[in-house]
Design an enzyme around this catalytic site. Sequence first.
Site, PDB file in Angstrom:
ATOM      1  N   TRP A 208       0.828  -1.204   0.000  1.00 55.75           N
ATOM      2  CA  TRP A 208       0.000   0.000   0.000  1.00 55.75           C
ATOM      3  C   TRP A 208       0.863   1.254   0.000  1.00 55.75           C
ATOM      4  O   TRP A 208       0.512   2.248  -0.654  1.00 55.75           O
ATOM      5  CB  TRP A 208      -0.963  -0.037   1.187  1.00 55.75           C
ATOM      6  CG  TRP A 208      -1.716  -1.329   1.227  1.00 55.75           C
ATOM      7  CD1 TRP A 208      -1.660  -2.303   2.177  1.00 55.75           C
ATOM      8  CD2 TRP A 208      -2.591  -1.845   0.205  1.00 55.75           C
ATOM      9  NE1 TRP A 208      -2.449  -3.375   1.833  1.00 55.75           N
ATOM     10  CE2 TRP A 208      -3.032  -3.125   0.629  1.00 55.75           C
ATOM     11  CE3 TRP A 208      -3.046  -1.349  -1.017  1.00 55.75           C
ATOM     12  CZ2 TRP A 208      -3.901  -3.907  -0.138  1.00 55.75           C
ATOM     13  CZ3 TRP A 208      -3.906  -2.138  -1.780  1.00 55.75           C
ATOM     14  CH2 TRP A 208      -4.326  -3.394  -1.334  1.00 55.75           C
TER      15      TRP A 208
ATOM     16  N   ASP B  50      -2.121   6.300   6.260  1.00 59.21           N
ATOM     17  CA  ASP B  50      -3.148   5.360   5.818  1.00 59.21           C
ATOM     18  C   ASP B  50      -3.400   4.402   6.982  1.00 59.21           C
ATOM     19  O   ASP B  50      -2.575   3.545   7.290  1.00 59.21           O
ATOM     20  CB  ASP B  50      -2.651   4.606   4.580  1.00 59.21           C
ATOM     21  CG  ASP B  50      -3.628   3.540   4.099  1.00 59.21           C
ATOM     22  OD1 ASP B  50      -4.697   3.373   4.722  1.00 59.21           O
ATOM     23  OD2 ASP B  50      -3.309   2.865   3.098  1.00 59.21           O
TER      24      ASP B  50
ATOM     25  N   LYS C 193     -12.684  -2.711   7.190  1.00 57.22           N
ATOM     26  CA  LYS C 193     -11.945  -3.575   8.109  1.00 57.22           C
ATOM     27  C   LYS C 193     -12.417  -3.367   9.551  1.00 57.22           C
ATOM     28  O   LYS C 193     -12.893  -4.292  10.193  1.00 57.22           O
ATOM     29  CB  LYS C 193     -10.454  -3.345   7.962  1.00 57.22           C
ATOM     30  CG  LYS C 193      -9.968  -3.628   6.530  1.00 57.22           C
ATOM     31  CD  LYS C 193      -8.530  -3.243   6.308  1.00 57.22           C
ATOM     32  CE  LYS C 193      -8.165  -3.301   4.830  1.00 57.22           C
ATOM     33  NZ  LYS C 193      -8.186  -4.643   4.263  1.00 57.22           N
TER      34      LYS C 193
END
Length: 357
Positions: free
Chosen positions: A102, A169, A193
Amino acid sequence: MIRTTNFNAGPAALPLEVLQKAKDEFLDFNGAGMSVMELSHRSKEYDAVHQHAKALLKELMEIPEDYEVLFLQGGASLQFSMIPMNFLSKEKTAHFVMTGSWSEKALAEAKLFGNTSIIATSETDTYRYIPCISEVPSGGAYLHLTSNNTIFGTQWQQFPDCSIPIVADMSSDILSRPIDVSKFGIIYAGAQKNLGPSGVTVVILKKELLSQENEQVAKILKYSTHVKADSLYNTPPTFAIYMLSLVLEWLKEQGGLSAIAQRNRKKAEMLYKAIDDSHGFYRGHARTDSRSNMNVTFTLTNDELTKSFITKAKQENMVGLGGHRSIGGCRASIYNAVSIEDCEKLASFMKHFRESV
């Protein structure tokens, strides 16, 4: 109905109490005679949901008054582009700590808009650890990091101090533990999540950054547009925000972030003990000082054993244990909604599986 024990990395498990409440309100939300999905996003009924979600998030995370809370779309992937689009230029440099896929994607997007610099990376060791940062250069646009890495199972234990805004993030560990929001310029997180279902992205933005926005950006991609419209510039993902509000209510009922962090540590310790006590049968991917409390990654001695492990776990009604395709092995994602009992079940299965082969 027997509920499946869900270890998927995302979309992930949601609290049963949340799903039951959503089910009860599905056809008639607060006496409106229609589902929350049918409400106008301009209606007073939906506005109450919207404001409730914002207020709960601010309360649980202790977000200071000089921050904005936005509910956007496009996932973290859009933020990879939207952040440098607004806050980076050819005259500025964004610094990155590379800890997995990511951060690689965030870096690739930033390169399209300005200068970038990698100040620390663990790539050469297959992202097994969070690298140390000796110094963050001053004068940069921002420092970007990924707080938890779902694929490699690593997590920041302590965030750096620096003179430039930290952009984080936090898609896979937001609300899993208390954090000091004031250390960050921007926090962003896809919901699927710990926050709720997929479809909404939370952005927590320090207000002073808005004055630094690039004016040459399409209106819908500017943070100030969404701030002025209270995240209602275009039709928001109303049902996802409603579900987010229910998850936040549930989290508050659990005792808030301190209580959930304690529970998450207990869950993770249980599974890491099963790995560490296996005498090498299971091998953790992450270095012990960087282990994630959200994603427990491990390998078995060969692919056949791995396939057998995943197959037999599914027979025991446990799903989502396959590792990411980029590194293989196994992964148990144990976000907030995964219970201690779920982790006890998996730890017991790991022990019995090891003893059976």
